[in-house]
Design a protein around this motif. Structure first.
Motif, mmCIF file in Angstrom:
data_model
loop_
_atom_site.group_PDB
_atom_site.id
_atom_site.type_symbol
_atom_site.label_atom_id
_atom_site.label_comp_id
_atom_site.label_asym_id
_atom_site.label_seq_id
_atom_site.Cartn_x
_atom_site.Cartn_y
_atom_site.Cartn_z
ATOM 1 N N ALA A 168 -84.845 13.788 -27.321
ATOM 2 C CA ALA A 168 -84.329 15.129 -27.055
ATOM 3 C C ALA A 168 -84.862 16.170 -28.023
ATOM 4 C CB ALA A 168 -82.800 15.131 -27.095
ATOM 5 N N CYS A 169 -85.025 15.801 -29.300
ATOM 6 C CA CYS A 169 -85.462 16.796 -30.290
ATOM 7 C C CYS A 169 -86.644 16.322 -31.128
ATOM 8 C CB CYS A 169 -84.292 17.175 -31.205
ATOM 9 S SG CYS A 169 -83.781 15.866 -32.352
ATOM 10 N N HIS A 170 -87.105 15.086 -30.919
ATOM 11 C CA HIS A 170 -88.251 14.508 -31.614
ATOM 12 C C HIS A 170 -88.021 14.294 -33.112
ATOM 13 C CE1 HIS A 170 -91.290 14.336 -28.360
ATOM 14 N NE2 HIS A 170 -90.555 15.300 -27.851
ATOM 15 N N GLU A 171 -86.766 14.287 -33.524
ATOM 16 C CA GLU A 171 -86.435 13.904 -34.893
ATOM 17 C C GLU A 171 -86.691 12.402 -35.056
ATOM 18 O OE1 GLU A 171 -85.849 13.759 -38.420
ATOM 19 O OE2 GLU A 171 -85.039 15.704 -37.793
ATOM 20 N N THR A 172 -87.190 12.006 -36.228
ATOM 21 C CA THR A 172 -87.469 10.591 -36.472
ATOM 22 C C THR A 172 -86.424 9.917 -37.348
ATOM 23 O OG1 THR A 172 -88.914 11.205 -38.315
ATOM 24 C CG2 THR A 172 -89.952 10.862 -36.163
ATOM 25 N N ALA A 173 -85.555 10.684 -37.971
ATOM 26 C CA ALA A 173 -84.521 10.106 -38.834
ATOM 27 C C ALA A 173 -83.260 9.834 -38.025
ATOM 28 C CB ALA A 173 -84.200 11.041 -40.001
ATOM 29 N N TRP A 174 -82.531 8.814 -38.404
ATOM 30 C CA TRP A 174 -81.297 8.447 -37.713
ATOM 31 C C TRP A 174 -80.215 8.174 -38.741
ATOM 32 C CZ3 TRP A 174 -79.789 3.262 -38.581
ATOM 33 C CH2 TRP A 174 -80.763 2.471 -39.206
ATOM 34 N N SER A 201 -65.233 -4.371 -31.145
ATOM 35 C CA SER A 201 -65.710 -5.599 -31.777
ATOM 36 C C SER A 201 -67.086 -5.985 -31.267
ATOM 37 C CB SER A 201 -64.722 -6.741 -31.518
ATOM 38 O OG SER A 201 -64.572 -6.954 -30.125
ATOM 39 N N SER A 202 -67.411 -5.578 -30.019
ATOM 40 C CA SER A 202 -68.712 -5.915 -29.458
ATOM 41 C C SER A 202 -69.740 -4.826 -29.697
ATOM 42 C CB SER A 202 -68.584 -6.174 -27.956
ATOM 43 O OG SER A 202 -67.990 -5.059 -27.328
ATOM 44 N N ILE A 203 -69.327 -3.673 -30.238
ATOM 45 C CA ILE A 203 -70.278 -2.645 -30.659
ATOM 46 C C ILE A 203 -70.106 -2.460 -32.151
ATOM 47 C CG2 ILE A 203 -70.832 -0.199 -30.571
ATOM 48 C CD1 ILE A 203 -70.502 -0.152 -27.711
ATOM 49 N N ARG A 204 -71.041 -2.950 -32.904
ATOM 50 C CA ARG A 204 -70.949 -2.909 -34.356
ATOM 51 C C ARG A 204 -71.720 -1.707 -34.867
ATOM 52 N NH1 ARG A 204 -72.183 -7.696 -32.567
ATOM 53 N NH2 ARG A 204 -74.374 -7.527 -33.151
ATOM 54 N N ILE A 205 -71.080 -0.860 -35.643
ATOM 55 C CA ILE A 205 -71.707 0.348 -36.153
ATOM 56 C C ILE A 205 -71.897 0.212 -37.658
ATOM 57 C CG2 ILE A 205 -71.451 2.847 -36.450
ATOM 58 C CD1 ILE A 205 -69.913 2.919 -33.901
ATOM 59 N N LYS A 206 -73.070 0.533 -38.137
ATOM 60 C CA LYS A 206 -73.298 0.521 -39.577
ATOM 61 C C LYS A 206 -74.177 1.711 -39.954
ATOM 62 C CE LYS A 206 -77.293 -2.592 -39.314
ATOM 63 N NZ LYS A 206 -77.828 -3.886 -39.724
ATOM 64 N N ARG A 207 -74.058 2.147 -41.162
ATOM 65 C CA ARG A 207 -74.850 3.273 -41.631
ATOM 66 C C ARG A 207 -76.297 2.848 -41.857
ATOM 67 N NH1 ARG A 207 -72.217 7.892 -40.468
ATOM 68 N NH2 ARG A 207 -69.997 7.554 -40.804
ATOM 69 N N SER A 208 -77.212 3.776 -41.590
ATOM 70 C CA SER A 208 -78.625 3.477 -41.789
ATOM 71 C C SER A 208 -78.977 3.616 -43.261
ATOM 72 C CB SER A 208 -79.485 4.446 -40.966
ATOM 73 O OG SER A 208 -79.465 5.709 -41.571
ATOM 74 N N TYR A 209 -80.142 3.128 -43.586
ATOM 75 C CA TYR A 209 -80.693 3.388 -44.902
ATOM 76 C C TYR A 209 -81.138 4.847 -44.950
ATOM 77 C CZ TYR A 209 -80.742 -1.677 -45.060
ATOM 78 O OH TYR A 209 -80.373 -2.986 -45.020
ATOM 79 N N PRO A 210 -81.114 5.461 -46.123
ATOM 80 C CA PRO A 210 -81.466 6.885 -46.213
ATOM 81 C C PRO A 210 -82.833 7.213 -45.661
ATOM 82 C CG PRO A 210 -80.457 6.119 -48.249
ATOM 83 C CD PRO A 210 -80.690 4.898 -47.409
ATOM 84 N N ASP A 211 -83.786 6.293 -45.820
ATOM 85 C CA ASP A 211 -85.127 6.593 -45.336
ATOM 86 C C ASP A 211 -85.415 5.886 -44.011
ATOM 87 O OD1 ASP A 211 -87.026 4.146 -47.280
ATOM 88 O OD2 ASP A 211 -85.047 4.055 -46.305
ATOM 89 N N GLY A 212 -84.345 5.567 -43.245
ATOM 90 C CA GLY A 212 -84.547 4.859 -41.986
ATOM 91 C C GLY A 212 -85.393 5.657 -41.012
ATOM 92 N N GLN A 213 -86.457 5.062 -40.519
ATOM 93 C CA GLN A 213 -87.326 5.697 -39.550
ATOM 94 C C GLN A 213 -87.454 4.760 -38.362
ATOM 95 O OE1 GLN A 213 -88.799 8.820 -39.935
ATOM 96 N NE2 GLN A 213 -87.477 8.964 -41.725
ATOM 97 N N MET A 214 -87.441 5.338 -37.157
ATOM 98 C CA MET A 214 -87.450 4.529 -35.951
ATOM 99 C C MET A 214 -88.819 4.570 -35.264
ATOM 100 S SD MET A 214 -84.517 3.633 -36.477
ATOM 101 C CE MET A 214 -84.710 2.396 -35.223
ATOM 102 N N PRO A 215 -89.202 3.485 -34.581
ATOM 103 C CA PRO A 215 -90.479 3.479 -33.863
ATOM 104 C C PRO A 215 -90.554 4.567 -32.803
ATOM 105 C CG PRO A 215 -89.580 1.261 -34.072
ATOM 106 C CD PRO A 215 -88.519 2.186 -34.541
ATOM 107 N N ARG A 216 -89.436 4.879 -32.159
ATOM 108 C CA ARG A 216 -89.408 5.907 -31.127
ATOM 109 C C ARG A 216 -88.617 7.103 -31.644
ATOM 110 N NH1 ARG A 216 -85.497 6.021 -26.094
ATOM 111 N NH2 ARG A 216 -86.505 7.526 -24.727
ATOM 112 N N ALA A 217 -89.241 8.259 -31.634
ATOM 113 C CA ALA A 217 -88.539 9.465 -32.077
ATOM 114 C C ALA A 217 -87.472 9.838 -31.064
ATOM 115 C CB ALA A 217 -89.525 10.611 -32.259
ATOM 116 N N CYS A 218 -86.534 10.655 -31.471
ATOM 117 C CA CYS A 218 -85.479 11.111 -30.580
ATOM 118 C C CYS A 218 -86.101 11.774 -29.349
ATOM 119 C CB CYS A 218 -84.552 12.085 -31.293
ATOM 120 S SG CYS A 218 -83.331 12.860 -30.212
#
Length: 345
Positions: A28-34, A9-26
């Motif tokens: 471990a692998c430098h992927e930008t999509a999540w 209940s204190s960790i809420r999980i939701k799906r990202s938008y298809p084109d979701g891009q994050m300010p910081r890349a992964c």
């Protein structure tokens, strides 16, 4: 809510938008999509605004896409107060445990030149040095770094560039619960490659995102610790990152050790009233709390400590057998292949 995850209940999980891009890349692998977004609160920062984590769509690494200022996250007390309860209970155990860690590192390979990356107060440096090792250290906390650099001139600094290290010097490198704190872990592993001997040993311990505790306790999980922990590894994605940075994983261990027994013990206590990680924060850091929180934490700890300790001692061996402990260890050796460039990972 994902199947198999409880107390979420204190960790809420939701799906990202298809084109979701994050300010910081992964990291471990430098992927930008999540593909997932996770919200969790800090156990000890007040006020505790929700911390936003995401899961990489390529390697499944869970990480913070935006980094918090570090000034309030680390202090000398973060590594242990050396006063009060900490002086009489935590410090003797820490000395014993650190000596054991040093002996184990020196038995992993034939080398005696070790780098402790994230050396904190220098406890492991002292333990390794007392057993004949030639030690180097990296510590970014300014006060600790200043004290240690005065103790080991040219051998301790805040960056690798601060050390008097020639190529091929290091025979062993230790990351004891440090890799999850680093903004660019992949880049650092690549930088360490030319500084290491061909047969150099790499030893890493990190929290296990695949842990049973993480699924059951949500952000009451002791090893979550956002926003200090910038990323959370699984054995699979950590092994993949090591391979891409020029290191060959040889062993992965799920140990019945203090990290895992205590982590489960504290996670169980975190289900009750009072501040999260109360026992740990009082015992190691000597933190003080408002009267109401102090009494709630103390009374709950007195009531629940024995059942929680018994439960942790009974369950941890099963989790170790299943590979689902709160933390895991990786032993790797330097690979012959040149590591991939961070920009092409």
């Amino acid at each position: 809510m994902e199947s198999g995850d409880r107390f979420m209940s204190s960790i809420r999980i939701k799906r990202s938008y298809p084109d979701g891009q994050m300010p910081r890349a992964c990291p471990a692998c430098h992927e930008t999509a999540w593909k997932k977004e996770i919200s969790a609160s800090s156990p000890d920062l007040q006020p505790s605004a929700p911390q936003r984590l995401v899961e990489c769509s390529r390697c499944r690494l869970v990480y913070l896409p935006a980094l918090a200022p570090t000034d309030d996250l680390y202090s000398t007390e973060y590594y242990g107060q050396r006063a009060g309860l900490s002086l009489w209970i935590f410090e003797p155990f820490n000395r014993f445990w650190t000596r054991r860690k040093a002996r184990r590192l020196l038995t992993l390979g034939s080398g005696v030149t070790w780098l402790d990356y994230g050396c904190g107060r220098g406890d492991l440096l002292e333990a390794l040095s007392s057993q004949g090792a030639d030690v180097y250290g990296i510590e970014t906390q300014p006060d600790c770094a200043e004290l240690l650099s005065a103790r080991w001139k040219g051998k301790v600094g805040r960056r690798l560039q601060d050390l008097e290290l020639r190529p091929g010097k290091l025979e062993g490198i230790a990351f004891y619960h440090v890799l999850e704190h680093l903004e660019t872990p992949q880049d650092i592993l690549i930088q360490l490659h030319p500084l290491s001997r061909p047969d150099a040993m790499l030893f890493i311990t990190v929290p296990n995102w695949d842990a049973w505790e993480r699924s059951w306790f949500g952000d009451r999980w002791f090893h979550l610790d956002v926003p200090r922990h910038l990323q959370h590894f699984t054995p699979a994605n950590l092994s993949h990152m090591l391979e891409r940075t020029g290191w060959a994983p040889s062993k992965i261990h799920f140990k019945i050790n203090a990290y895992n027994v205590f982590g489960l013990f504290q996670s169980l206590l975190n289900l009750g009233p009072g501040p999260r990680n109360y026992f740990y924060r009082r015992l190691k850091r000597g933190e003080s709390f408002h009267a109401r929180d102090q009494w709630a934490g103390l009374l709950w700890t007195l009531l629940a400590a024995l059942p929680a300790a018994a439960g942790a001692l009974v369950v941890t061996p099963l989790l170790a057998w299943l590979g689902r402990t709160g933390t895991f260890e990786v032993v790797a050796t330097k690979a012959a292949a040149h590591p991939a460039s961070p920009t092409h990972a």
